[in-house]
Design an enzyme around this catalytic site. Structure first.
Site, PDB file in Angstrom:
ATOM      1  N   GLU A   1      44.133  37.914  25.017  1.00  0.00           N
ATOM      2  CA  GLU A   1      43.988  39.297  24.574  1.00  0.00           C
ATOM      3  C   GLU A   1      42.518  39.685  24.420  1.00  0.00           C
ATOM      4  O   GLU A   1      42.126  40.801  24.751  1.00  0.00           O
ATOM      5  CB  GLU A   1      44.741  39.511  23.252  1.00  0.00           C
ATOM      6  CG  GLU A   1      46.250  39.378  23.369  1.00  0.00           C
ATOM      7  CD  GLU A   1      46.876  40.433  24.264  1.00  0.00           C
ATOM      8  OE1 GLU A   1      46.257  41.506  24.468  1.00  0.00           O
ATOM      9  OE2 GLU A   1      47.987  40.195  24.769  1.00  0.00           O
TER      10      GLU A   1
ATOM     11  N   ARG B   1      48.039  55.186  18.587  1.00  0.00           N
ATOM     12  CA  ARG B   1      49.290  54.633  18.065  1.00  0.00           C
ATOM     13  C   ARG B   1      50.247  55.791  17.799  1.00  0.00           C
ATOM     14  O   ARG B   1      50.078  56.546  16.836  1.00  0.00           O
ATOM     15  CB  ARG B   1      49.034  53.827  16.795  1.00  0.00           C
ATOM     16  CG  ARG B   1      48.189  52.576  17.024  1.00  0.00           C
ATOM     17  CD  ARG B   1      48.886  51.592  17.959  1.00  0.00           C
ATOM     18  NE  ARG B   1      48.140  50.338  18.087  1.00  0.00           N
ATOM     19  CZ  ARG B   1      48.545  49.329  18.854  1.00  0.00           C
ATOM     20  NH1 ARG B   1      49.660  49.437  19.571  1.00  0.00           N
ATOM     21  NH2 ARG B   1      47.827  48.221  18.932  1.00  0.00           N
TER      22      ARG B   1
ATOM     23  N   GLU C   1      41.477  42.833  26.676  1.00  0.00           N
ATOM     24  CA  GLU C   1      41.190  44.097  25.999  1.00  0.00           C
ATOM     25  C   GLU C   1      39.697  44.333  25.764  1.00  0.00           C
ATOM     26  O   GLU C   1      39.270  45.484  25.666  1.00  0.00           O
ATOM     27  CB  GLU C   1      41.930  44.164  24.656  1.00  0.00           C
ATOM     28  CG  GLU C   1      43.434  44.250  24.799  1.00  0.00           C
ATOM     29  CD  GLU C   1      44.129  44.630  23.503  1.00  0.00           C
ATOM     30  OE1 GLU C   1      45.297  45.029  23.573  1.00  0.00           O
ATOM     31  OE2 GLU C   1      43.502  44.523  22.429  1.00  0.00           O
TER      32      GLU C   1
ATOM     33  N   GLU D   1      46.063  51.560  26.794  1.00  0.00           N
ATOM     34  CA  GLU D   1      44.863  50.724  26.972  1.00  0.00           C
ATOM     35  C   GLU D   1      43.841  51.335  27.925  1.00  0.00           C
ATOM     36  O   GLU D   1      42.707  50.848  28.003  1.00  0.00           O
ATOM     37  CB  GLU D   1      45.289  49.342  27.482  1.00  0.00           C
ATOM     38  CG  GLU D   1      46.143  48.581  26.476  1.00  0.00           C
ATOM     39  CD  GLU D   1      46.745  47.324  27.066  1.00  0.00           C
ATOM     40  OE1 GLU D   1      46.925  47.285  28.308  1.00  0.00           O
ATOM     41  OE2 GLU D   1      47.047  46.404  26.302  1.00  0.00           O
TER      42      GLU D   1
ATOM     43  N   ALA E   1      44.190  42.631  20.126  1.00  0.00           N
ATOM     44  CA  ALA E   1      45.457  42.079  19.636  1.00  0.00           C
ATOM     45  C   ALA E   1      46.510  42.187  20.721  1.00  0.00           C
ATOM     46  O   ALA E   1      46.355  42.945  21.687  1.00  0.00           O
ATOM     47  CB  ALA E   1      45.913  42.829  18.379  1.00  0.00           C
TER      48      ALA E   1
END
Length: 203
Positions: free
Chosen positions: A97, A68, A101, A150, A80
């Site tokens: 999601e 992040r 993910e 990702e 998320a």
């Protein structure tokens, strides 16, 4: 007095858009306050998001680690994503999601908790779902291609009590992850019987 958040909208006498982006905008509203004074309030308009506490048969939480940039950290988080498909039910967004993910699908879904992430500066809403009865999706069936942050995200299965301890010890900082983990642990005491359905309306 009943302790429950309630809708309220004070008069907006002016509104100026400072920035417009793909995910959020920055706005300044002139809001009429008690006493008839008008005060400027800067805030971020956000599309909103969903997150998923995915629990396996051993009550382990599926967690991913993602970079992040604003906080310059690798954070342990829940699967998320943004509410960026118009008209898509939130439970479907969450299922998508979880599949993209984390490569899993779930047979049992409940609404776990609804969050206003930082209501003094943004209207962002996050609904956190509880997903159980998980099965992995074969790699050839999952057409998701990771990009940017990702790529190479690790997945870790964390026992729910350990995840609670990590949150309380300041080892996990992501807000929906902390809230979701603690809510799931609280709900587990009653066998998840008091949770709202996955399609529960947002207040």
């Amino acid at each position: 007095m009943r302790v429950e958040d309630a809708p309220e909208a004070w008069e907006v006498v002016s509104s100026t858009e400072r920035f417009k982006g793909r995910v959020f905008d920055v706005v300044t509203d002139g809001v009429r306050m008690p006493g008839d004074e008008v005060a400027d309030r800067d805030y971020v308009r956000h599309v909103g998001a969903v997150a998923v506490v995915a629990l396996d048969a051993d009550d382990r939480v599926l967690m991913i680690r993602q970079y992040r940039h604003p906080v310059r950290r690798l954070l342990w988080e829940l699967p998320a994503g943004l509410r960026d498909v118009e008209g898509e039910p939130l439970a479907e967004t969450a299922a998508r999601e979880l599949a993209e993910e984390a490569g899993h699908r779930a047979a049992t879904w409940h609404t776990l908790v609804d969050l206003l992430t930082s209501p003094g500066m943004t209207d962002e809403r996050i609904r956190v779902f509880l997903a159980r009865d998980l099965t992995p999706i074969p790699e050839e069936e999952n057409g998701f291609v990771p990009r940017h942050e990702e790529i190479g995200m690790p997945v870790e299965w964390v026992p729910l009590p350990d995840a609670v301890e990590h949150a309380l010890m300041g080892m996990i900082h992501n807000a929906p992850a902390v809230a979701g983990i603690l809510a799931a642990y609280a709900a587990s005491v009653e066998g998840f019987t008091g949770l709202r359905p996955a399609d529960a309306p947002e207040a």
